[in-house]
Design an enzyme around this catalytic site. Structure first.
Site, mmCIF file in Angstrom:
data_model
loop_
_atom_site.group_PDB
_atom_site.id
_atom_site.type_symbol
_atom_site.label_atom_id
_atom_site.label_comp_id
_atom_site.label_asym_id
_atom_site.label_seq_id
_atom_site.Cartn_x
_atom_site.Cartn_y
_atom_site.Cartn_z
ATOM 1 N N TYR A 1 32.586 -31.031 71.923
ATOM 2 C CA TYR A 1 32.649 -32.166 72.848
ATOM 3 C C TYR A 1 31.366 -32.981 72.824
ATOM 4 C CZ TYR A 1 37.044 -30.254 74.025
ATOM 5 O OH TYR A 1 38.329 -29.818 73.908
ATOM 6 N N HIS B 1 39.182 -19.159 72.383
ATOM 7 C CA HIS B 1 40.372 -19.540 71.602
ATOM 8 C C HIS B 1 40.056 -19.613 70.105
ATOM 9 C CE1 HIS B 1 39.454 -24.107 72.279
ATOM 10 N NE2 HIS B 1 38.947 -23.713 71.139
ATOM 11 N N HIS B 2 38.770 -19.552 69.767
ATOM 12 C CA HIS B 2 38.391 -19.472 68.349
ATOM 13 C C HIS B 2 38.505 -18.047 67.818
ATOM 14 C CE1 HIS B 2 36.684 -23.577 68.143
ATOM 15 N NE2 HIS B 2 36.369 -23.375 69.404
ATOM 16 N N ASP C 1 13.040 -49.848 78.108
ATOM 17 C CA ASP C 1 12.920 -48.904 76.981
ATOM 18 C C ASP C 1 13.470 -47.567 77.454
ATOM 19 O OD1 ASP C 1 12.079 -47.431 74.683
ATOM 20 O OD2 ASP C 1 10.495 -48.910 74.368
ATOM 21 N N GLU D 1 29.892 -27.792 71.825
ATOM 22 C CA GLU D 1 29.347 -28.608 70.737
ATOM 23 C C GLU D 1 30.406 -29.576 70.205
ATOM 24 O OE1 GLU D 1 26.455 -29.119 69.418
ATOM 25 O OE2 GLU D 1 27.020 -30.186 67.577
ATOM 26 N N ARG E 1 40.978 -20.701 54.199
ATOM 27 C CA ARG E 1 39.848 -21.618 54.019
ATOM 28 C C ARG E 1 38.688 -20.869 53.348
ATOM 29 N NH1 ARG E 1 37.562 -22.175 60.199
ATOM 30 N NH2 ARG E 1 36.012 -23.492 59.191
ATOM 31 N N TRP F 1 29.274 -22.269 58.589
ATOM 32 C CA TRP F 1 28.307 -22.828 59.536
ATOM 33 C C TRP F 1 28.179 -21.972 60.789
ATOM 34 C CZ3 TRP F 1 28.552 -25.316 64.477
ATOM 35 C CH2 TRP F 1 29.806 -25.321 65.057
ATOM 36 N N SER G 1 35.860 -46.881 74.475
ATOM 37 C CA SER G 1 36.078 -47.507 75.781
ATOM 38 C C SER G 1 35.334 -48.829 75.923
ATOM 39 C CB SER G 1 35.629 -46.554 76.901
ATOM 40 O OG SER G 1 36.370 -45.352 76.847
ATOM 41 N N THR H 1 42.250 -35.432 78.510
ATOM 42 C CA THR H 1 42.247 -36.184 77.247
ATOM 43 C C THR H 1 43.435 -37.144 77.221
ATOM 44 O OG1 THR H 1 41.299 -34.222 76.186
ATOM 45 C CG2 THR H 1 42.105 -35.959 74.743
ATOM 46 N N LYS I 1 42.729 -40.289 79.114
ATOM 47 C CA LYS I 1 41.958 -41.265 78.348
ATOM 48 C C LYS I 1 42.854 -42.059 77.404
ATOM 49 C CE LYS I 1 37.359 -39.314 78.387
ATOM 50 N NZ LYS I 1 36.755 -40.580 78.803
ATOM 51 N N HIS J 1 32.020 -24.349 71.261
ATOM 52 C CA HIS J 1 33.080 -25.241 71.740
ATOM 53 C C HIS J 1 32.535 -26.435 72.519
ATOM 54 C CE1 HIS J 1 37.201 -26.301 71.697
ATOM 55 N NE2 HIS J 1 37.028 -26.770 72.898
ATOM 56 N N HIS K 1 27.523 -28.177 53.906
ATOM 57 C CA HIS K 1 28.273 -29.401 54.227
ATOM 58 C C HIS K 1 28.482 -29.504 55.734
ATOM 59 C CE1 HIS K 1 31.557 -32.293 54.504
ATOM 60 N NE2 HIS K 1 32.317 -31.357 55.050
ATOM 61 N N SER L 1 14.836 -30.828 68.868
ATOM 62 C CA SER L 1 15.010 -32.276 68.769
ATOM 63 C C SER L 1 16.148 -32.742 69.672
ATOM 64 C CB SER L 1 15.286 -32.663 67.312
ATOM 65 O OG SER L 1 15.712 -33.997 67.224
ATOM 66 N N SER L 2 17.263 -32.008 69.641
ATOM 67 C CA SER L 2 18.427 -32.413 70.443
ATOM 68 C C SER L 2 18.109 -32.341 71.931
ATOM 69 C CB SER L 2 19.622 -31.508 70.128
ATOM 70 O OG SER L 2 19.996 -31.639 68.783
#
Length: 536
Positions: free
Chosen positions: A257, A302-303, A106, A255, A450, A142, A268, A328, A331, A253, A77, A169-170
């Site tokens: 963002y 921090h993870h 293009d 990722e 979890r 994951w 925006s 943040t 914004k 991390h 998932h 690809s990315s």
């Protein structure tokens, strides 16, 4: 015009039909459509996996699936939603809108653009095929943490291959975005005249190039540990499983963002349009985006507060994480200031943007709670974390994508979508997504871990409520798919500007946007620029 030039011009505008049109297209609008359709399909596939999880958790005890398959569903998932739904959706929006917004004909590298899309279906076919292998799909979450991920079967090799393909690809897509923005802007479209969506994507593209190879390195080391006898992460051979966590989160991390900065860009664009005001503090928004991207590289641990790192490291990563709240907050302040005393209307894109603003802030505040080391020791690996990142990624990233689709759909199709159904979709999604995820805060605070298929009976009521919300939110997305399909089929004709307050080059071309736009570079000055503070 000479005959030779005319012939070349006609050849350039030749438009294949049928399957060949989509297989070999190099047109940024068609490739953008492919990305968006693929993303929607994967969103529904990943959502179906989430419903398996919520059905199992509706009541304590094992109900529908065995624990091994439950773990495979939680892992798949996440991988499908992150790499198959959210990232391709943003790439699809970038393909469609960036050339239109900067006045380019293009993308800069159209053939590579075609390749970067068509890698995706093969990568996900490989990833999803692992569910049908004797050893089953990946089941370690994951993050693929060792030693658990090394205890699976041979399907790990296919998972690693699919991750490599997704990374390729990315990176190809990111190179294309950077090359397009830096080289294909119309004369007069200076960097500080660019719409904020373009800015957020430029910064996101650099993030992708910086961190995707790190993930590739981590999973390759997993592969050699599993199949070639190395011991990078095997403690019995002198390795260290915590080393994997450091490498993974140095990718993981930023990722986060990568998944949220383009969302900031979409919001925006929408809030000024429906507030009928220019964006408040445009340049501050650009610098805030860049600051968030920089800080994302220095907060990864921090993870991992609970792995036993030194006190000094814990303090550094705690304070560095809290600092991200500053840009943040800039914004959020600027979006609210944009709406202040504006002539606001509440069409569906604006409703989703406001829903994003409120619920993403909830996710951000729970993130601040997780940044506090002593508190994180209680929250870590609990359902509080699940609630936090779903408020960021579902009511944040996914709501922003839906806002963007409703906002630009008339430009893509030439038809207005069904506004009544759009508003029903918004309210149905907003109510159900809160019924789904808000109770999970309480479950986590009460101690429910979890990634478990069974739980103690005192967690039953909140799990039942959450599952009901999950099914309601899932079925709401079928309505979204119907609204998009209905709009593509027909509807009231859309004008070029579509929205009364819309500004920018994309609103100067007809709706639907012609297959080829800006063969002649448009004239860009402050009169057509989206934002007008300190641009000259």
């Amino acid at each position: 015009m000479s005959n030779a030039t005319t012939a070349h011009h006609d050849e350039h505008h030749e438009h294949p039909t049928g399957l060949a049109r989509w297989l070999f297209t190099t047109n940024h609008k068609e490739i953008g459509t492919l990305y968006l359709v693929f993303s929607l399909i994967m969103f529904l596939v990943g959502g179906a996996m989430a419903l398996v999880i919520r059905a199992e958790l509706f009541a304590p005890g094992l109900q529908l699936v065995n624990p091994e398959f439950f773990n495979q569903m939680t892992t798949m998932h996440a991988l499908v939603m992150i790499f198959g739904a959210v990232m391709p959706a943003f790439v699809g929006l970038a393909n469609w809108m960036i050339p239109l917004m900067i006045g380019g004909p293009d993308m800069a590298l159209p053939r590579m653009n075609n390749w970067s899309f068509w890698i995706l279906p093969f990568a996900f076919a490989i990833l999803l095929s692992t569910l049908f292998m004797p050893s089953g799909g990946p089941s370690s979450g994951w993050t693929l943490y060792p030693p658990l991920s090394l205890q699976g079967g041979n399907s790990l090799a296919f998972v690693v291959l699919s991750i490599h393909l997704l990374g390729i690809s990315s990176i190809m897509g990111a190179i294309n975005v950077i090359a397009t923005i830096l080289n294909m802007r119309a004369p007069g479209m200076t960097l500080l005249r660019m719409p904020l969506f373009v800015w957020t994507w430029l910064i996101t593209a650099f993030l992708i190039i910086a961190v995707m190879p790190v993930l590739a390195g981590a999973v390759t080391m997993l592969l050699t540990d599993r199949f070639f006898g190395t011991s990078f992460f095997n403690a019995a051979g002198g390795g260290d499983p915590v080393l994997y966590q450091h490498i993974f989160w140095f990718f993981g991390h930023p990722e986060v963002y990568i998944l949220i900065l383009p969302a900031f860009g979409i919001i925006s664009e929408i809030i000024p349009t429906f507030s009928r005001k220019r964006l408040f503090g445009y340049t501050a928004m650009v610098y805030a985006t860049a600051t968030i991207a920089f800080l994302s590289f220095i907060v990864w641990a921090h993870h991992m507060f609970t792995v036993g790192m030194p006190l000094g490291a814990q303090l550094f990563f705690m304070y560095a994480t809290m600092v991200i709240a500053v840009p943040t907050g800039v914004k959020i302040f600027n979006w609210i200031s944009t709406m202040w005393r504006g002539s606001m209307t509440f069409e569906t894109p604006m409703l989703f943007a406001l829903g994003f603003l409120v619920m993403f802030t909830i996710g951000g505040l729970s993130g601040l709670m997780l940044a506090i080391v002593p508190a994180d020791y209680q929250y870590h690996d609990s359902y509080f974390v699940v609630a936090h990142f779903h408020y960021v990624l579902v009511t944040g990233a996914v709501f922003a994508i839906m806002a963007g689709v409703y906002y630009w759909l008339p430009k893509w199709t030439g038809h207005m979508y069904d506004e009544k159904l759009g508003k029903i979709h918004f309210w149905w999604s907003t109510i159900s997504v809160n019924v789904l995820f808000f109770p999970q805060h309480y479950l986590g605070l009460a101690g429910m871990p979890r990634r478990i298929p069974d739980y103690a009976v005192q967690f039953t009521e909140f799990n039942m409520i959450s599952s009901i919300g999950g099914f309601a939110f899932g079925f709401a997305q079928l309505l979204f798919a119907y609204i998009v399909w209905k709009c593509a089929r027909g509807g009231a004709p859309a004008t070029a500007q579509v929205w009364e307050g819309a500004r920018g080059l994309e609103w100067t071309v007809p709706s639907p946007a012609p297959l080829h736009t800006f063969d002649e570079p448009p004239k860009v000055d402050d009169s057509v620029a989206v934002h007008q503070d300190n641009l000259s």
